[in-house]
Design a protein around this motif. Structure first.
Motif, PDB file in Angstrom:
ATOM      1  N   ARG A 216       0.851  -1.194   0.000  1.00 16.79           N
ATOM      2  CA  ARG A 216       0.000   0.000   0.000  1.00 16.79           C
ATOM      3  C   ARG A 216       0.878   1.231   0.000  1.00 16.79           C
ATOM      4  O   ARG A 216       1.726   1.401   0.872  1.00 16.79           O
ATOM      5  CB  ARG A 216      -0.918   0.015   1.230  1.00 16.79           C
ATOM      6  N   ASP A 217       0.669   2.091  -0.977  1.00 16.14           N
ATOM      7  CA  ASP A 217       1.426   3.325  -1.071  1.00 16.14           C
ATOM      8  C   ASP A 217       0.541   4.394  -1.701  1.00 16.14           C
ATOM      9  O   ASP A 217       0.388   4.444  -2.928  1.00 16.14           O
ATOM     10  CB  ASP A 217       2.691   3.119  -1.908  1.00 16.14           C
ATOM     11  N   PRO A 218      -0.072   5.266  -0.897  1.00 13.65           N
ATOM     12  CA  PRO A 218      -0.942   6.315  -1.439  1.00 13.65           C
ATOM     13  C   PRO A 218      -0.230   7.223  -2.432  1.00 13.65           C
ATOM     14  O   PRO A 218      -0.852   7.741  -3.358  1.00 13.65           O
ATOM     15  CB  PRO A 218      -1.378   7.092  -0.182  1.00 13.65           C
ATOM     16  N   GLN A 219       1.082   7.434  -2.244  1.00  6.89           N
ATOM     17  CA  GLN A 219       1.797   8.342  -3.133  1.00  6.89           C
ATOM     18  C   GLN A 219       1.856   7.813  -4.557  1.00  6.89           C
ATOM     19  O   GLN A 219       1.874   8.581  -5.514  1.00  6.89           O
ATOM     20  CB  GLN A 219       3.212   8.582  -2.606  1.00  6.89           C
ATOM     21  N   SER A 220       1.911   6.489  -4.714  1.00 11.17           N
ATOM     22  CA  SER A 220       1.931   5.910  -6.059  1.00 11.17           C
ATOM     23  C   SER A 220       0.595   5.263  -6.402  1.00 11.17           C
ATOM     24  O   SER A 220       0.499   4.510  -7.370  1.00 11.17           O
ATOM     25  CB  SER A 220       3.063   4.884  -6.184  1.00 11.17           C
ATOM     26  N   HIS A 221      -0.445   5.553  -5.597  1.00 11.52           N
ATOM     27  CA  HIS A 221      -1.808   5.084  -5.872  1.00 11.52           C
ATOM     28  C   HIS A 221      -1.862   3.560  -5.991  1.00 11.52           C
ATOM     29  O   HIS A 221      -2.512   3.021  -6.880  1.00 11.52           O
ATOM     30  CB  HIS A 221      -2.360   5.730  -7.154  1.00 11.52           C
ATOM     31  N   LEU A 222      -1.188   2.882  -5.068  1.00 10.05           N
ATOM     32  CA  LEU A 222      -1.080   1.429  -5.142  1.00 10.05           C
ATOM     33  C   LEU A 222      -1.654   0.803  -3.876  1.00 10.05           C
ATOM     34  O   LEU A 222      -1.333   1.212  -2.764  1.00 10.05           O
ATOM     35  CB  LEU A 222       0.387   1.017  -5.295  1.00 10.05           C
ATOM     36  N   ASP A 223      -2.537  -0.194  -4.068  1.00 11.01           N
ATOM     37  CA  ASP A 223      -3.130  -0.921  -2.951  1.00 11.01           C
ATOM     38  C   ASP A 223      -3.359  -2.357  -3.407  1.00 11.01           C
ATOM     39  O   ASP A 223      -4.349  -2.669  -4.068  1.00 11.01           O
ATOM     40  CB  ASP A 223      -4.449  -0.273  -2.522  1.00 11.01           C
ATOM     41  N   LEU A 224      -2.417  -3.241  -3.084  1.00 11.75           N
ATOM     42  CA  LEU A 224      -2.480  -4.628  -3.522  1.00 11.75           C
ATOM     43  C   LEU A 224      -2.422  -5.560  -2.321  1.00 11.75           C
ATOM     44  O   LEU A 224      -1.565  -5.411  -1.451  1.00 11.75           O
ATOM     45  CB  LEU A 224      -1.308  -4.959  -4.462  1.00 11.75           C
ATOM     46  N   LYS A 225      -3.327  -6.531  -2.268  1.00 12.52           N
ATOM     47  CA  LYS A 225      -3.261  -7.588  -1.279  1.00 12.52           C
ATOM     48  C   LYS A 225      -2.221  -8.615  -1.708  1.00 12.52           C
ATOM     49  O   LYS A 225      -1.930  -8.766  -2.902  1.00 12.52           O
ATOM     50  CB  LYS A 225      -4.625  -8.274  -1.156  1.00 12.52           C
ATOM     51  N   ALA A 226      -1.675  -9.334  -0.757  1.00  9.68           N
ATOM     52  CA  ALA A 226      -0.745 -10.402  -1.095  1.00  9.68           C
ATOM     53  C   ALA A 226      -1.457 -11.447  -1.941  1.00  9.68           C
ATOM     54  O   ALA A 226      -2.599 -11.814  -1.667  1.00  9.68           O
ATOM     55  CB  ALA A 226      -0.201 -11.041   0.184  1.00  9.68           C
ATOM     56  N   GLY A 227      -0.811 -11.899  -3.013  1.00  5.79           N
ATOM     57  CA  GLY A 227      -1.410 -12.895  -3.879  1.00  5.79           C
ATOM     58  C   GLY A 227      -1.227 -12.562  -5.344  1.00  5.79           C
ATOM     59  O   GLY A 227      -0.540 -11.601  -5.702  1.00  5.79           O
ATOM     60  N   PRO A 228      -1.871 -13.325  -6.235  1.00  6.12           N
ATOM     61  CA  PRO A 228      -1.720 -13.099  -7.678  1.00  6.12           C
ATOM     62  C   PRO A 228      -2.550 -11.915  -8.161  1.00  6.12           C
ATOM     63  O   PRO A 228      -3.645 -11.664  -7.655  1.00  6.12           O
ATOM     64  CB  PRO A 228      -2.228 -14.411  -8.281  1.00  6.12           C
ATOM     65  N   HIS A 229      -2.031 -11.208  -9.140  1.00  8.37           N
ATOM     66  CA  HIS A 229      -2.713 -10.046  -9.718  1.00  8.37           C
ATOM     67  C   HIS A 229      -2.407  -9.956 -11.206  1.00  8.37           C
ATOM     68  O   HIS A 229      -1.328 -10.353 -11.656  1.00  8.37           O
ATOM     69  CB  HIS A 229      -2.247  -8.739  -9.066  1.00  8.37           C
TER      70      HIS A 229
END
Length: 374
Positions: A216-229
């Motif tokens: 999770r990084d608001p500065q780079s607009h990233l929010d990923l749960k652990a796992g495949p994407h």
């Protein structure tokens, strides 16, 4: 003493792990950065255009290309070209704040530009494998005097960040600085920007990665749960930009994320099926030719097709990726210094078209970034 390697990123097929570095570093201020192995993506979209046969398509794509005359700007004061069948390409991700990139880049929107991602791609004789050496943007270097492509001369500077070369004098000064550091002539230059990178990933239908923990990084607009994407363009851009979302917040840790993503990107190109899908092929080629800036020798579709055709057989399993040997700067934990002795092992290997020895990166600074598993 350099921080030890960390588990950071597991490359495809790797089951080993590395210990977390002992040292703690202050988190650095996040800035824009991109991936970039533009050559691999261009290969997927451009090399196959030879079969399209449409004059309209050729001229449209030719008109998309932007090029800079590096040879004219730098003149004869350069390392001697190595004539052994290998090629050395400087690949930059340009952090321009102009146009639509202002929205993607964050920070200021004054139209300025930086090169927050820099890689030397060494393609070995026979074009069956490659080595990629990432240059940390936070490396303090002595920038040589250089003349940009507009004819403006810039004085030398001592102890400045590597990416200052590009912001000072653009592509020509970036190439001049890399050649000064390595003693190796860059045969070609490729640059890709924010918007182009994001669109390329979208045109590919996304890129598949697996994260080993939440990012999770608001500065780079990233929010990923652990796992495949399957990351779309915006998510992919966020992943290769993030430095607060994982590890110690360093540029070295971010490089580990970038390298893992690039391998996933190359694998995705192999599986996307552009050869059997004319519309996807042309969309990808249109985006790729708009996204990249090349040296003048690659500044036409025919030249780019020939160049990309020579790279299309290099898969991620035939690509060795390392970070330029550096050590943390004792005076500033957010900067690194070139480990000249170990770096020379890298440059000598490239000059002789040999594999980079493991001893060249053993004991060097690597940062921390537990993140992506392909």
């Amino acid at each position: 003493m350099a921080a030890e390697s960390t588990p950071a990123i597991t490359e495809p097929g790797s089951t080993g792990s590395r210990r977390r570095g002992k040292g703690r570093r202050r988190k650095a201020r996040g800035t824009g950065s991109r991936a970039l192995r533009a050559t691999a993506v261009t290969a997927a979209g451009v090399v196959v255009l030879g079969g399209a046969g449409a004059g309209y398509v050729y001229f449209k794509l030719n008109g998309n290309l932007h090029s800079v005359d590096i040879n004219q700007a730098l003149g004869a004061d350069r390392p001697t070209k190595i004539d052994n069948g290998s090629e050395n390409i400087l690949v930059l991700g340009s952090d321009t704040r102009a146009g639509k990139n202002r929205k993607l880049g964050g920070g200021t929107d004054d139209g300025s530009a930086r090169s927050d991602t820099a890689m030397i791609v060494h393609v070995y004789e026979g074009h069956k494998k490659a080595s990629v050496i990432s240059i940390p943007r936070d490396t303090l270097v002595d920038r040589p005097a250089c003349t940009d492509t507009k004819g403006t001369t810039h004085s030398a500077a001592t102890g400045v960040m590597f990416n200052e070369s590009y912001s000072t004098g653009g592509a020509a000064c970036a190439v001049k600085t890399v050649e000064s550091i390595t003693g190796i002539r860059m045969d070609h230059y490729l640059e890709v920007d924010f918007e182009g990178f994001q669109q390329l990933v979208d045109d590919l239908g996304g890129v598949r990665v697996t994260t080993t923990e939440d990012i999770r990084d608001p500065q780079s607009h990233l929010d990923l749960k652990a796992g495949p994407h399957t990351l779309d363009g915006e998510q992919a851009l966020g992943l290769v930009r993030t430095r607060h979302g994982v590890g110690d917040g360093s540029d070295l840790g971010r490089i580990q994320l970038q390298q893992a993503f690039i391998k996933a990107l190359i694998d995705q190109v192999k599986h996307v099926g552009v050869l059997s899908n004319p519309k996807k092929l042309l969309d990808l080629a249109d985006t790729a030719t708009k996204a990249v800036t090349t040296d003048s020798e690659l500044g036409s579709v025919n030249a780019l097709m020939d160049f990309a055709g020579g790279l299309k057989g290099i898969g991620s399993d035939r690509m060795k990726m390392v970070t330029m040997p550096v050590q943390y700067d004792p005076a500033n934990p957010n900067r690194v210094l070139l480990d000249k002795a170990k770096a020379q092992l890298v440059w000598d290997a490239l000059k002789q078209d040999r594999d980079i020895p493991k001893s060249a990166t053993k004991g060097t600074a690597t940062g921390e970034a537990k993140g992506v598993v392909n």
